[in-house]
Design an enzyme around this catalytic site. Structure first.
Site: not given
Length: 395
Positions: A133, A368
């Site tokens: 986000e 990641e």
């Protein structure tokens, strides 16, 4: 450069070896000749993606009964490295898709598996994974995207960013809070394209060209109650952590592939380029760069395969995957930098591929889960797996 595509430690069967060799040939014949032009044009590689579909690349982690290839994680890792050796963006295009395929295979209900896996396996639909986000980054506990059950639908509100292939995804695995009033309760919702979310913009990037990375907006988007992965809300965080083990091995494999390409180019150039009457590799300073790069790349490849083996053995692998992602990505940046040094001024030119490796390498360090996050995961698991007697007792 002759390279060890399939190390002895990989322990692939004959069929898996054939898969890796077919993809390696595809990379040499079809990808490398066009990657530079596609990269500089920031063009979506439609033709290459279609060929990857025909090769079964998008179904590597899908069961055969659903039309997939169902290879080991080790084979998946080596295929990823080969694609990244050709053009890292291709490995990125199948990365999140493969993690979502793994999540549906591992945790999906029978209906979810029947609905999605046949189309994911063939690449008929592509999948994206939505975790990050704008205000959260790697801090998933700070997640603000919510889904509230209203009768027979989930009502989703929030935003996500850095979502690979979002414009072309047929389904998005969305991690969100489904008990927002309590500030917890994570679930993964399978959100189909056309559900009403908005792809607000494509993010400009240093590298990783050709494949879009987007921001997504969810403003009271409604999906069916049975869209929750596995059919039971509240299990999403644990599910996604399992998926990230595969994801981090995939990112480590991308790093290995980019580093291999950089080393290949450096070794070739160091033999072709002469100075002071001899090929430059014979100068100790250049030879040392090549030696260090080759040694660390081999270690990164083996560490990545070790993490893949842990997953294939059914063991918890967050520490092993974190180690592989951490080490391989740092090595990739070092090897790409060394290759640029070996090429000298040519390494800074867009007429050579080295500058692309140099721009692509940092993605693996921050993608990641940043490497700073990986160190935290490793340290936590190291202590959990090796508790000192009495260390947890009150004093």
């Amino acid at each position: 450069m002759a390279q060890e595509r399939i190390p002895l430690s990989a322990r692939l069967d004959d069929d898996e070896r054939a898969v890796v060799e077919v993809v390696a040939d595809f990379v040499d014949r079809q990808v490398r000749p066009v990657a530079r032009d596609l990269e500089h044009a920031n063009a979506y590689p439609e033709d290459l993606i279609e060929q990857m579909k025909r090769l079964g690349v998008f179904g590597l982690l899908a069961p055969e009964v659903y039309g997939g290839v169902d290879v080991s994680t080790a084979c998946f890792s080596l295929v990823t490295a080969e694609l990244a050796r050709g053009w890292m963006s291709l490995a990125g295009a199948m990365g999140s898709h493969s993690v979502v395929t793994y999540l549906v295979k591992t945790f999906g209900t029978a209906t979810q598996r029947d609905t999605y896996l046949p189309r994911l396996a063939t690449g008929e639909i592509r999948a994206a994974m939505a975790l990050t986000e704008p205000g959260g980054g790697s801090d998933l506990q700070a997640m603000r995207t919510t889904a509230v059950l209203d009768g027979d639908v989930w009502r989703i509100s929030g935003s996500k960013t850095w979502i690979t292939s979002a414009r072309r995804a047929g389904v998005i695995a969305l991690l969100c809070r489904t008990r927002p009033a309590e500030g917890k309760g994570f679930s993964v919702l399978l959100v189909d394209a056309g559900s009403g979310y908005e792809v607000s913009r494509d993010l400009p990037k240093l590298g990783y060209k050709g494949v879009e990375s987007c921001e997504l907006l969810f403003e009271d988007v409604r999906v069916p109650a049975d869209a929750v992965l596995g059919g039971v809300a509240g299990r999403g965080f644990a599910q996604m952590m399992r998926g990230l083990e595969i994801g981090r091995v995939q990112v480590a494999s991308r790093a290995v592939g980019v580093a291999q390409a950089a080393l290949d180019d450096a070794v070739r150039y160091a033999q072709e380029r002469h100075s002071f009457g001899q090929p430059i590799w014979q100068h100790q300073s250049v030879g040392n760069l090549l030696a260090d790069s080759a040694t660390k790349l081999r270690a990164a490849r083996l560490l990545t395969l070790d993490a893949a083996a842990s997953i294939d053995a059914g063991r918890r692998a967050d520490m092993e995957a974190g180690m592989a992602k951490l080490f391989a990505s740092e090595v990739c940046l070092e090897v790409a930098t060394n290759a640029l040094r070996v090429h000298g001024g040519h390494g800074y030119s867009t007429e050579f591929d080295v500058e692309r490796y140099f721009r692509d390498a940092p993605l693996m360090i921050v993608g990641e889960g940043t490497n700073e996050i990986q160190r935290g995961v490793i340290a936590k698991q190291l202590i959990a797996r090796n508790p000192a007697p009495g260390a947890g007792e009150d004093r």
